[in-house]
Motif scaffolding. Structure first.
Motif, PDB file in Angstrom:
ATOM      1  N   LEU A 325      47.295  42.167  37.475  1.00  0.00           N
ATOM      2  CA  LEU A 325      48.238  43.287  37.485  1.00  0.00           C
ATOM      3  C   LEU A 325      47.547  44.634  37.582  1.00  0.00           C
ATOM      4  CD1 LEU A 325      50.699  42.203  34.661  1.00  0.00           C
ATOM      5  CD2 LEU A 325      51.098  42.071  37.108  1.00  0.00           C
ATOM      6  N   LEU A 326      46.264  44.666  37.230  1.00  0.00           N
ATOM      7  CA  LEU A 326      45.565  45.941  37.123  1.00  0.00           C
ATOM      8  C   LEU A 326      44.275  45.893  37.923  1.00  0.00           C
ATOM      9  CD1 LEU A 326      46.016  48.620  35.535  1.00  0.00           C
ATOM     10  CD2 LEU A 326      44.472  47.725  33.796  1.00  0.00           C
ATOM     11  N   GLU A 327      44.092  46.926  38.745  1.00  0.00           N
ATOM     12  CA  GLU A 327      42.890  46.995  39.579  1.00  0.00           C
ATOM     13  C   GLU A 327      42.396  48.437  39.587  1.00  0.00           C
ATOM     14  OE1 GLU A 327      42.227  46.858  44.331  1.00  0.00           O
ATOM     15  OE2 GLU A 327      43.148  45.071  43.472  1.00  0.00           O
ATOM     16  N   ARG A 328      41.161  48.598  39.103  1.00  0.00           N
ATOM     17  CA  ARG A 328      40.569  49.952  39.022  1.00  0.00           C
ATOM     18  C   ARG A 328      41.507  50.925  38.301  1.00  0.00           C
ATOM     19  NH1 ARG A 328      38.978  48.239  44.174  1.00  0.00           N
ATOM     20  NH2 ARG A 328      36.703  47.987  44.376  1.00  0.00           N
ATOM     21  N   HIS A 329      42.026  50.482  37.136  1.00  0.00           N
ATOM     22  CA  HIS A 329      42.855  51.315  36.259  1.00  0.00           C
ATOM     23  C   HIS A 329      44.206  51.689  36.862  1.00  0.00           C
ATOM     24  CE1 HIS A 329      39.338  51.613  33.732  1.00  0.00           C
ATOM     25  NE2 HIS A 329      38.640  52.086  34.742  1.00  0.00           N
ATOM     26  N   ARG A 330      44.650  50.989  37.892  1.00  0.00           N
ATOM     27  CA  ARG A 330      45.992  51.240  38.433  1.00  0.00           C
ATOM     28  C   ARG A 330      46.726  49.912  38.600  1.00  0.00           C
ATOM     29  NH1 ARG A 330      46.585  50.350  43.957  1.00  0.00           N
ATOM     30  NH2 ARG A 330      44.657  49.735  45.028  1.00  0.00           N
ATOM     31  N   PHE A 331      48.037  49.966  38.342  1.00  0.00           N
ATOM     32  CA  PHE A 331      48.839  48.752  38.477  1.00  0.00           C
ATOM     33  C   PHE A 331      49.028  48.415  39.949  1.00  0.00           C
ATOM     34  CE2 PHE A 331      50.067  50.078  34.187  1.00  0.00           C
ATOM     35  CZ  PHE A 331      49.942  48.876  33.523  1.00  0.00           C
ATOM     36  N   VAL A 332      48.997  47.121  40.246  1.00  0.00           N
ATOM     37  CA  VAL A 332      49.164  46.641  41.616  1.00  0.00           C
ATOM     38  C   VAL A 332      50.245  45.573  41.634  1.00  0.00           C
ATOM     39  CG1 VAL A 332      46.775  47.131  42.253  1.00  0.00           C
ATOM     40  CG2 VAL A 332      47.351  44.891  41.296  1.00  0.00           C
ATOM     41  N   GLU A 333      50.703  45.226  42.824  1.00  0.00           N
ATOM     42  CA  GLU A 333      51.648  44.118  42.948  1.00  0.00           C
ATOM     43  C   GLU A 333      51.002  42.847  42.423  1.00  0.00           C
ATOM     44  OE1 GLU A 333      54.910  43.810  44.057  1.00  0.00           O
ATOM     45  OE2 GLU A 333      54.820  45.989  43.769  1.00  0.00           O
ATOM     46  N   PRO A 334      51.716  42.075  41.589  1.00  0.00           N
ATOM     47  CA  PRO A 334      51.109  40.873  41.008  1.00  0.00           C
ATOM     48  C   PRO A 334      50.589  39.907  42.082  1.00  0.00           C
ATOM     49  CG  PRO A 334      53.213  41.360  39.963  1.00  0.00           C
ATOM     50  CD  PRO A 334      53.099  42.274  41.143  1.00  0.00           C
ATOM     51  N   LYS A 335      49.401  39.383  41.832  1.00  0.00           N
ATOM     52  CA  LYS A 335      48.846  38.342  42.688  1.00  0.00           C
ATOM     53  C   LYS A 335      48.107  37.358  41.807  1.00  0.00           C
ATOM     54  CE  LYS A 335      44.712  41.097  43.751  1.00  0.00           C
ATOM     55  NZ  LYS A 335      43.851  41.663  44.806  1.00  0.00           N
ATOM     56  N   GLU A 336      48.000  36.130  42.272  1.00  0.00           N
ATOM     57  CA  GLU A 336      47.389  35.097  41.444  1.00  0.00           C
ATOM     58  C   GLU A 336      46.140  34.528  42.089  1.00  0.00           C
ATOM     59  OE1 GLU A 336      50.157  32.089  40.248  1.00  0.00           O
ATOM     60  OE2 GLU A 336      51.384  33.492  39.086  1.00  0.00           O
ATOM     61  N   TYR A 337      45.169  34.268  41.227  1.00  0.00           N
ATOM     62  CA  TYR A 337      43.950  33.574  41.650  1.00  0.00           C
ATOM     63  C   TYR A 337      43.928  32.198  40.990  1.00  0.00           C
ATOM     64  CZ  TYR A 337      41.972  38.108  43.141  1.00  0.00           C
ATOM     65  OH  TYR A 337      41.723  39.307  43.750  1.00  0.00           O
ATOM     66  N   ASP A 338      43.938  31.154  41.795  1.00  0.00           N
ATOM     67  CA  ASP A 338      43.660  29.816  41.280  1.00  0.00           C
ATOM     68  C   ASP A 338      42.148  29.668  41.319  1.00  0.00           C
ATOM     69  OD1 ASP A 338      43.148  27.137  40.840  1.00  0.00           O
ATOM     70  OD2 ASP A 338      44.883  26.442  41.963  1.00  0.00           O
ATOM     71  N   MET A 339      41.524  29.683  40.159  1.00  0.00           N
ATOM     72  CA  MET A 339      40.079  29.822  40.116  1.00  0.00           C
ATOM     73  C   MET A 339      39.330  28.556  40.523  1.00  0.00           C
ATOM     74  SD  MET A 339      39.516  32.511  37.032  1.00  0.00           S
ATOM     75  CE  MET A 339      37.894  32.899  37.694  1.00  0.00           C
ATOM     76  N   ILE A 340      40.055  27.467  40.721  1.00  0.00           N
ATOM     77  CA  ILE A 340      39.416  26.305  41.336  1.00  0.00           C
ATOM     78  C   ILE A 340      39.161  26.580  42.814  1.00  0.00           C
ATOM     79  CG2 ILE A 340      39.884  23.948  42.152  1.00  0.00           C
ATOM     80  CD1 ILE A 340      40.866  23.208  39.481  1.00  0.00           C
ATOM     81  N   LYS A 341      40.094  27.296  43.424  1.00  0.00           N
ATOM     82  CA  LYS A 341      39.972  27.609  44.856  1.00  0.00           C
ATOM     83  C   LYS A 341      39.133  28.866  45.089  1.00  0.00           C
ATOM     84  CE  LYS A 341      44.543  25.597  45.707  1.00  0.00           C
ATOM     85  NZ  LYS A 341      45.938  25.872  46.108  1.00  0.00           N
ATOM     86  N   GLU A 342      39.233  29.825  44.167  1.00  0.00           N
ATOM     87  CA  GLU A 342      38.485  31.087  44.321  1.00  0.00           C
ATOM     88  C   GLU A 342      37.108  30.914  43.686  1.00  0.00           C
ATOM     89  OE1 GLU A 342      39.608  33.504  46.039  1.00  0.00           O
ATOM     90  OE2 GLU A 342      41.722  32.938  46.254  1.00  0.00           O
ATOM     91  N   THR A 343      36.222  30.255  44.393  1.00  0.00           N
ATOM     92  CA  THR A 343      34.945  29.829  43.803  1.00  0.00           C
ATOM     93  C   THR A 343      33.972  30.976  43.555  1.00  0.00           C
ATOM     94  OG1 THR A 343      34.105  29.356  46.024  1.00  0.00           O
ATOM     95  CG2 THR A 343      35.114  27.531  44.817  1.00  0.00           C
ATOM     96  N   THR A 344      34.214  32.149  44.139  1.00  0.00           N
ATOM     97  CA  THR A 344      33.288  33.276  43.949  1.00  0.00           C
ATOM     98  C   THR A 344      33.764  34.248  42.874  1.00  0.00           C
ATOM     99  OG1 THR A 344      34.355  34.572  45.697  1.00  0.00           O
ATOM    100  CG2 THR A 344      32.520  33.125  46.351  1.00  0.00           C
ATOM    101  N   ILE A 345      34.905  33.966  42.259  1.00  0.00           N
ATOM    102  CA  ILE A 345      35.454  34.854  41.230  1.00  0.00           C
ATOM    103  C   ILE A 345      35.295  34.170  39.873  1.00  0.00           C
ATOM    104  CG2 ILE A 345      37.534  36.012  40.373  1.00  0.00           C
ATOM    105  CD1 ILE A 345      38.505  36.192  43.242  1.00  0.00           C
TER     106      ILE A 345
END
Length: 352
Positions: A325-345
């Protein structure tokens, strides 16, 4: 719902999960709107975080291995048991068995649910909720270990009563903290394992195997534990199971004056002690069945984004699903990371 540190809760926030006293009574119910008085009382009781309702996380559900009714019943029956011990009476073994059978039934019905014990407990009497949580976690680990119901009952009874011997230890010693005990105080404290064994052994309805769980849950596989200093081959499987879950619950809830750790930090401690104090194969099995990052907690990702854990990946508990919900101290449109798929995060930090 989402979890929020008590310091960041504001007047008007609404409780998403009830808060219980140590003996299972409802302190504040689900849906209660928090006032300044309620928030102050929760802080005074030592509650560090609560679950609140949040429109952005209406779909998030925290799965529990046991129902609130089962947890309350176990807390009440355990309170009765400790009261009996303090007054010199025998335990009511039938009540204890009824409680653990309810725990076992709930755990079987919820098999596959990761241990997600971020229960909001007060600090007025940590022993009761600690013992119930140890019982639940031991039962879940026993199921993962393919124990049948008869063996699970002995394990669960021993787990629920593993610290019943602490009822004989003066409160000032328990309040002081394990790492600050003097020699004489430590000797008194360490007698609780043998006292617990004798208390359970004298209860006709309960098995001698359950009594040995209380006797052995502080033994270490390298022989440096207490009360007898026995090594791995001589420590019962149930004693080794309860040693793991007992330590885990103490680590995340800061029992006996210790500073509480986040679940992922507690998991690191368990791994560090594996092969010396704790059984490696059982620790590995436990870590496959525990939510390393419990649903509802806030986390900071390696990308710098801040989000909330909204779901678990049961195949790899250390890689949950995070809604940002938050990126660089500002609210953004919600997005989801499935961390099994996002192997670099990666999860960089837990925000409490």
């Amino acid at each position: 719902m989402r979890q929020m540190g008590i310091e960041f809760v504001t007047i008007g926030d609404k409780l998403a999960r009830p808060i219980f006293t140590s003996d299972g009574q409802v302190l504040l119910g689900k849906g209660v709107v928090l006032t300044a008085g309620y928030i102050s009382k929760l802080k005074n009781l030592g509650i560090s975080a609560i679950y609140i309702e949040d429109d952005r996380f209406q779909d998030v559900k925290v799965e529990d291995a046991v129902s609130e009714e089962t947890r309350r019943e176990a807390l009440q029956n355990l309170k009765d048991a400790t009261d009996y011990v303090r007054s010199g009476r025998k335990l009511d073994g039938a009540k204890i068995k009824n409680s653990v059978n309810s725990v076992i039934e709930d755990c079987f019905n919820s098999h596959g649910v990761l241990v997600n014990l971020m229960d909001m407990r007060t600090k007025d009497n940590w022993l009761l909720p600690h013992s119930v949580c140890v019982c639940v976690m031991a039962t879940m680990l026993g199921i993962a270990r393919s124990l049948d119901r008869h063996r699970l009952q002995d394990l669960a009874v021993g787990a629920l009563l593993h610290d019943v011997g602490l009822t004989t230890v003066p409160k000032e010693i328990l309040d002081k903290g394990e790492d600050r005990l003097g020699k004489e105080e430590r000797e008194i404290y360490e007698k609780h394992a043998e006292e617990g064994f004798n208390i359970i052994r004298r209860t006709g309805e309960l098995s001698i195997v359950a009594a040995h769980v209380a006797y052995q849950h502080h033994e270490r596989i390298d022989g440096t534990g207490f009360p007898r200093g026995i090594k791995d081959p001589d420590i019962h499987l149930y004693g080794k199971i309860v040693a793991i879950v007992d330590l885990y619950d103490k680590l995340i809830n800061g029992a006996m004056g210790a500073r509480p750790l986040a679940p992922h930090q507690a998991c690191e401690v368990l791994m560090g002690l594996s092969g010396r104090y704790l059984d490696l194969s059982l620790v590995q099995l436990f870590l496959k069945n525990v939510a390393t990052y419990p649903t509802g907690i806030s986390v900071r990702l390696s990308t710098g984004e801040i989000g909330v854990v909204v779901d678990q990946n049961k195949s790899i508990p250390m890689r949950p699903v995070v809604r940002v919900l938050l990126e660089r101290h500002r609210f953004v449109e919600p997005k989801e990371y499935d961390m099994i798929k996002e192997t670099t995060i990666f999860i960089q930090d837990v925000l409490r």
